[in-house]
Write an enzyme that holds these catalytic residues in place. Structure first.
Site, PDB file in Angstrom:
ATOM      1  N   ASN A   1      11.714  26.846 -27.719  1.00  0.00           N
ATOM      2  CA  ASN A   1      13.483  27.758 -27.791  1.00  0.00           C
ATOM      3  C   ASN A   1      14.466  27.523 -26.947  1.00  0.00           C
ATOM      4  O   ASN A   1      14.917  27.792 -26.489  1.00  0.00           O
ATOM      5  CB  ASN A   1      12.421  29.141 -28.252  1.00  0.00           C
TER       6      ASN A   1
ATOM      7  N   ASP B   1      11.536  16.824 -36.214  1.00  0.00           N
ATOM      8  CA  ASP B   1      11.354  18.130 -36.882  1.00  0.00           C
ATOM      9  C   ASP B   1      11.937  19.325 -36.470  1.00  0.00           C
ATOM     10  O   ASP B   1      13.383  20.190 -36.399  1.00  0.00           O
ATOM     11  CB  ASP B   1      11.379  17.916 -38.653  1.00  0.00           C
TER      12      ASP B   1
ATOM     13  N   ASP C   1      -0.086  21.888 -42.747  1.00  0.00           N
ATOM     14  CA  ASP C   1       0.706  21.737 -41.177  1.00  0.00           C
ATOM     15  C   ASP C   1       0.144  22.908 -40.171  1.00  0.00           C
ATOM     16  O   ASP C   1      -0.044  21.769 -38.587  1.00  0.00           O
ATOM     17  CB  ASP C   1       2.091  22.548 -41.878  1.00  0.00           C
TER      18      ASP C   1
END
Length: 602
Positions: free
Chosen positions: A172, A195, A292
């Site tokens: 973040n 990504d 994932d």
């Protein structure tokens, strides 16, 4: 047909320039080497520059083109073609000729119009851009920073892009940075990672009070992570063959160097708690999200983590019961179709007869790099010079292009920029290339100090979801609902689920659709494996698998009826429970480079 005939005369090679390539024809082969010449495709060119000799006795000017052609084994390798303009008596006349070539080539690379009969001068080029590069040094098995230094920075410096670079230090961090960024100082934000970093940037922009303007900021991605789905879609949009690793990074860097942007659809996702986040990639439940998240412990393997995760997921295949509803697109396909230099010669510069259709380009144009980093430069050889060329220096006082073609007695060359930096262009001393810590980074970038405890997946801003009723309330007429047991449900915006997985081969960045794929229970492990193997070529829909479903939609709602499971948005795990989402067409802007035709590299 516009033409430009140089005034210089020479003796060994003749180039011509078209919107597709620089053609070099050797008039007389060098006796000591096999003849060089041929085609320099503009799709393989990062940039060019003009140079001059530091010797007062040398009146010639030099024009250097930086290229990244594919070798015999398919990998890209850096090469440079350097031409000497020496047909005039004075340096000023030779310099004007070299600058005409550099300006014409730069305009073609950037998609800028050239005057039909007017003079081609550096005044045709717009002001330099200002790009902010955000690098996750931990991406790609910890190789992201090394790849950035060795590949990205040299290439964008050759392209003349002005940039500042910041390393992110924690999760973040990028979100916090863009929330306080003065966006008027930048023409684009480019993430050098996987990504996940772009997910932070977009959601940070949409959390700003001025989100309506902020989200228009062009964003780009240079793949240095384990998950590079959007980069795979950008690579395909640019007309390149499928690529992985450094080849994919070089392809995307070449596209960034050429400039050009495209509207980007975003997906507003409302979670069970009522919080919202924005997706540019996918929402997944079941097999895809399980792989994932469970493969996170294999992150040190890079992209191979997904291969291992898939094998483990197939061994412990689960099914999930749920209710899936969607608002179908007005025109919905029943099944998506699978997609499949200035030489020592009298030279002639010929421009293409028919101009290409106008393409929206972001201002990524000629400038001087703000990062005085030592860039590795291999040896250069002039295709039109019978003798070795002197040492070339790209940046005054900076790295020299030295090689075995230069001798101790050669006169080195110094830079001869096309354009001076206009007023307002950031100076290197005002920018912070690499920051040592969080406080220093924020101060040097004009940002407030990072705020601890910033939200991870909540985005308070953004447009309203006018197609969605509140979660838990009935859906309006026109929606389709199915309930049952599923192996996976995937909602995806671009074509790629991974750098080598084409989940929606017909998808476009701005088609205004979310592409829904689901696999019902009952499929065998072998059939599921065949489906993912076919997805590498985008041909999985042609397998005729009865368990595989597809729909194009504007919005959807997913209600898991299984008490435990994993939900992901752009590969990031979010709270488990009911969620719904709506497409917002063209809400963002993606730096893609110019579009290309698939297979144009062949």
């Amino acid at each position: 047909m516009a033409s430009l005939a140089p005034t210089q005369t020479a003796a060994h090679a003749s180039p011509s320039l078209t919107p597709q390539a620089l053609h070099i024809q050797r008039l007389r082969p060098k006796p000591e080497a096999r003849p060089r010449g041929g085609l320099v495709l503009l799709t393989e060119v990062s940039g060019c520059c003009t140079l001059r000799s530091r010797s007062p006795l040398d009146s010639a000017a030099y024009f250097c083109v930086y290229t990244y052609p594919r070798g015999r084994r398919g990998a890209r390798r850096r090469a440079a073609r350097t031409f000497r303009a020496d047909g005039a008596a004075t340096y000023e006349e030779n310099r004007a000729e070299a600058q005409r070539w550099a300006t014409a080539l730069t305009c073609l690379l950037r998609g800028l119009p050239l005057p039909g009969d007017g003079e081609i001068t550096p005044d045709l080029l717009p002001r330099p851009p200002r790009l902010l590069l955000l690098v996750n040094p931990f991406g790609g098995r910890g190789l992201a920073w090394q790849w950035c230094k060795n590949h990205v920075l040299p290439m964008i410096s050759e392209a003349g892009l002005s940039f500042n670079l910041i390393q992110t230090e924690r999760q973040n961090h990028a979100r916090e940075l863009v929330q306080g960024l003065n966006l008027s100082e930048w023409d684009g934000i480019v993430t050098v990672s996987g990504d996940g970093l772009l997910y932070e940037v977009l959601n940070g922009l949409l959390q700003r009070p001025d989100w309506e303007e902020a989200v228009k900021t062009p964003v780009g991605i240079l793949p240095c992570g384990s998950g590079n789905a959007l980069a795979g879609a950008v690579n395909r949009h640019g007309g390149f063959e499928p690529a992985l690793g450094i080849d994919l990074l070089l392809n995307c860097s070449l596209l960034l160097c050429r400039g050009g942007s495209h509207p980007l659809d975003l997906l507003s996702v409302t979670l069970a708690s009522g919080s919202r986040c924005f997706s540019f990639l996918s929402v997944a439940w079941g097999f895809v999200s399980d792989v994932d998240i469970q493969s996170e412990r294999f992150r040190a393997l890079g992209s191979a983590r997904f291969t291992l995760g898939t094998v483990l997921g197939l061994a412990t295949l689960h099914t999930y019961r749920g209710r899936f509803s969607y608002l179908p697109a007005t025109v919905e396909p029943t099944s998506p179709a699978p997609a499949h230099g200035l030489p020592r010669a009298k030279s002639e510069l010929t421009l293409a007869p028919a101009p290409a259709p106008p393409v929206a380009h972001s201002p990524l144009h000629r400038s001087v790099s703000d990062l005085p980093l030592p860039l590795p430069q291999p040896a250069l050889t002039s295709p039109g010079s019978p003798e070795p060329l002197p040492i070339l220096s790209l940046n005054g006082g900076g790295p020299e292009l030295a090689g075995d073609w230069g001798g101790a007695g050669d006169a080195p060359l110094s830079p001869d920029p096309l354009l001076p930096s206009p007023p307002g262009t950031p100076k290197a001393a005002q920018l912070s290339p690499i920051s040592e810590g969080a406080s220093e980074m924020a101060a040097s970038s004009g940002l407030p100090p990072p705020t601890p405890g910033a939200p991870v997946s909540i985005s308070a801003g953004g447009p309203p979801d006018h197609l969605l009723p509140p979660l838990g309330t009935p859906l309006p007429p026109g929606w389709v609902t199915m309930e049952g047991d599923f192996v996976l449900i995937l909602a995806i915006l671009p074509s790629h689920l991974g750098a080598d997985l084409v989940a929606a081969p017909h998808a476009r960045f701005d088609d205004g659709l979310v592409h829904l794929c689901w696999v019902r229970s009952g499929i065998s492990r072998a059939a599921l494996l065949r489906m993912f193997l076919a997805m590498e070529r985008g041909t999985h829909f042609s397998l005729g698998c009865p368990y595989l479903g597809y729909a194009a939609a504007h919005a959807f709602r997913l209600e898991p009826l299984t008490p435990r499971g994993v939900l992901t948005v752009d590969g990031e795990q979010v709270e488990y429970g009911p969620l719904q989402a709506q497409v917002h067409p063209g809400l963002g802007t993606l730096l893609t480079g110019p579009p290309g035709c698939p297979g144009r590299e062949a």
